[in-house]
Enzyme design. Sequence first.
Site, PDB file in Angstrom:
ATOM      1  N   GLY A  43      46.619  27.843  32.358  1.00 39.64           N
ATOM      2  CA  GLY A  43      48.001  28.178  32.046  1.00 39.64           C
ATOM      3  C   GLY A  43      48.756  28.559  33.297  1.00 39.64           C
TER       4      GLY A  43
ATOM      5  N   HIS B  37      47.221  37.089  30.207  1.00 40.73           N
ATOM      6  CA  HIS B  37      47.353  37.064  31.665  1.00 40.73           C
ATOM      7  C   HIS B  37      48.713  36.484  32.078  1.00 40.73           C
ATOM      8  CE1 HIS B  37      45.608  36.254  35.823  1.00 40.73           C
ATOM      9  NE2 HIS B  37      46.557  35.331  35.805  1.00 40.73           N
ATOM     10  N   GLU B  38      49.072  35.349  31.501  1.00 46.85           N
ATOM     11  CA  GLU B  38      50.332  34.707  31.908  1.00 46.85           C
ATOM     12  C   GLU B  38      51.552  35.530  31.473  1.00 46.85           C
ATOM     13  OE1 GLU B  38      49.941  32.513  34.019  1.00 46.85           O
ATOM     14  OE2 GLU B  38      47.912  31.821  33.597  1.00 46.85           O
TER      15      GLU B  38
ATOM     16  N   HIS C   6      48.639  39.417  40.560  1.00 48.99           N
ATOM     17  CA  HIS C   6      47.182  39.476  40.426  1.00 48.99           C
ATOM     18  C   HIS C   6      46.698  40.800  40.992  1.00 48.99           C
ATOM     19  CE1 HIS C   6      47.240  34.896  40.227  1.00 48.99           C
ATOM     20  NE2 HIS C   6      46.977  35.371  39.028  1.00 48.99           N
TER      21      HIS C   6
ATOM     22  N   VAL D 157      50.984  48.083  42.591  1.00 49.26           N
ATOM     23  CA  VAL D 157      50.617  49.022  41.533  1.00 49.26           C
ATOM     24  C   VAL D 157      49.673  50.057  42.144  1.00 49.26           C
ATOM     25  CG1 VAL D 157      49.415  49.293  39.329  1.00 49.26           C
ATOM     26  CG2 VAL D 157      50.859  47.286  39.720  1.00 49.26           C
TER      27      VAL D 157
ATOM     28  N   THR E 148      45.767  50.604  40.590  1.00 46.42           N
ATOM     29  CA  THR E 148      44.762  49.534  40.617  1.00 46.42           C
ATOM     30  C   THR E 148      44.132  49.537  42.002  1.00 46.42           C
ATOM     31  OG1 THR E 148      46.466  47.943  41.307  1.00 46.42           O
ATOM     32  CG2 THR E 148      45.945  48.060  38.941  1.00 46.42           C
TER      33      THR E 148
ATOM     34  N   ASP F  52      37.488  35.433  29.305  1.00 46.69           N
ATOM     35  CA  ASP F  52      38.336  36.105  28.321  1.00 46.69           C
ATOM     36  C   ASP F  52      37.719  37.399  27.775  1.00 46.69           C
ATOM     37  OD1 ASP F  52      40.088  34.024  28.660  1.00 46.69           O
ATOM     38  OD2 ASP F  52      40.272  33.554  26.523  1.00 46.69           O
TER      39      ASP F  52
HETATM   40  N1  ARG Z   1      46.419  30.751  35.622  1.00 51.25           N
HETATM   41  C1  ARG Z   1      45.030  31.087  35.533  1.00 51.25           C
HETATM   42  C2  ARG Z   1      44.229  29.787  35.606  1.00 51.25           C
HETATM   43  O1  ARG Z   1      44.711  28.733  35.197  1.00 51.25           O
HETATM   44  C3  ARG Z   1      44.758  31.816  34.247  1.00 51.25           C
HETATM   45  C4  ARG Z   1      43.562  32.686  34.253  1.00 51.25           C
HETATM   46  C5  ARG Z   1      43.381  33.326  32.895  1.00 51.25           C
HETATM   47  N2  ARG Z   1      42.094  33.896  32.754  1.00 51.25           N
HETATM   48  C6  ARG Z   1      41.416  33.914  31.583  1.00 51.25           C
HETATM   49  N3  ARG Z   1      40.264  34.506  31.490  1.00 51.25           N
HETATM   50  N4  ARG Z   1      41.916  33.371  30.526  1.00 51.25           N
HETATM   51  O2  ARG Z   1      43.137  29.792  36.086  1.00 51.25           O
HETATM   52 ZN    ZN Z   2      47.582  34.425  37.313  1.00 59.40          ZN
HETATM   53 CA    CA Z   3      46.963  48.302  43.721  1.00 59.33          CA
END
Ligand code: ARG
Ligand code: ZN
Ligand code: CA
Length: 352
Positions: free
Chosen positions: A226, A264-265, A274, A287, A290, A323
């Site tokens: 994504g 995440h997105e 990130h 941040v 973190t 995930d």
């Molecule tokens: N934009 C990242 C990719 O395409 C998304 C990562 C999402 N991570 C996940 N565990 N779903 O790699």
């Molecule tokens: Zn990302």
């Molecule tokens: Ca930080």
Amino acid sequence: MKKIMLGLAALSLLFVACQDEVNDSFNEDQTSQIEVDMSDFYVFTDDFTSLTKAANSDERVCYSMKVLNEKLLANPGLEKKMYDVEKHTRQAISFKGKPTNPGGGGGGTDPTPYTGTVTIPVIVNILEDPAHPVTQAHIDSQIDVLNDDYNNNNSHTSGVPAEFAGVVADANITFTLAGVVRKASTKTSWGTNDAMKYSSQGGIDATDPTTYLNIWVCEIGGGILGYAQFPGGTLATDGVVIGSDYFGENVAGGVYGHGRTATHEVGHWLNLRHIWGDGRCKQDDFVADTPSSDRANYGCPTYPTVHCQSADMTMNYMDYVYDDCMYMFTNGQNDRMRALFATGGARESFVN
Ligand code: ARG
Ligand code: ZN
Ligand code: CA
């Protein structure tokens, strides 16, 4: 008199770097006078075209950053817009807890990060490839996952190590399904050039991005899960794109089949970087709570995974793990997201 005092306050800033208690006696109409340190701000990140995928098949690059770099090059005004969003975010956070904070609540004229319930109506735009069906069950489960994750209801949350337990955030953001738009498509690799967001290019036009989160679901191709657009960008392309197999609870997605790509997105869409700052130890995600790191983590890391002399928060939604291995945002990330909904924030129109 007031003008002179402000002038002096501004001048003193030149000599006091990196401090946040700039003006103890500010009031509401001085909001724009609060200065924040922007010296570490950057928008361009590593040149992904030079990155080679490691033998580790879990290795991935986030196309949100690649797409951002391309957009910055194509649109000379974007960098300034994102600078302004960042400045507003830092100002809002610096107002937090100040005794002269007018009102103290969310919305209205309060310059601090919005504290009320945020409800985000979602439009799901599906470019349907019959080989990768997106069912109502996928859609509903995706909305459920977003609601779990943005309300600290992730079933894996007990995995948060004691070291990070104190900073786990309940972002208190609710997602509601506002509409589903479907269009048949046999395209198997839409790529990351936003074609899926324009009917003139075979895609589906966004539904008012000032009041709806648009999610496009399609076959992106290239093993991409994504990508997202950060706040401050072009309205027509505002939203996130999720690969069909990675949308919702989806057996086709395997270890990425539990809806966390959207979590995440949407984090990026809400201005989160990130967790490792897309760079070396000193490069930050802006941040404070973190830990610093110089790399993404993949798979399902064991705790502690140490980089930059501290344990990485690998279980954060803004890392790159599977995930089921990501299950927290921090309070600092929550402040960043919520600053967008404050007065003058880039996503204020969602709450007013
Ligand atoms: N934009 C990242 C990719 O395409 C998304 C990562 C999402 N991570 C996940 N565990 N779903 O790699
Ligand atoms: Zn990302
Ligand atoms: Ca930080």
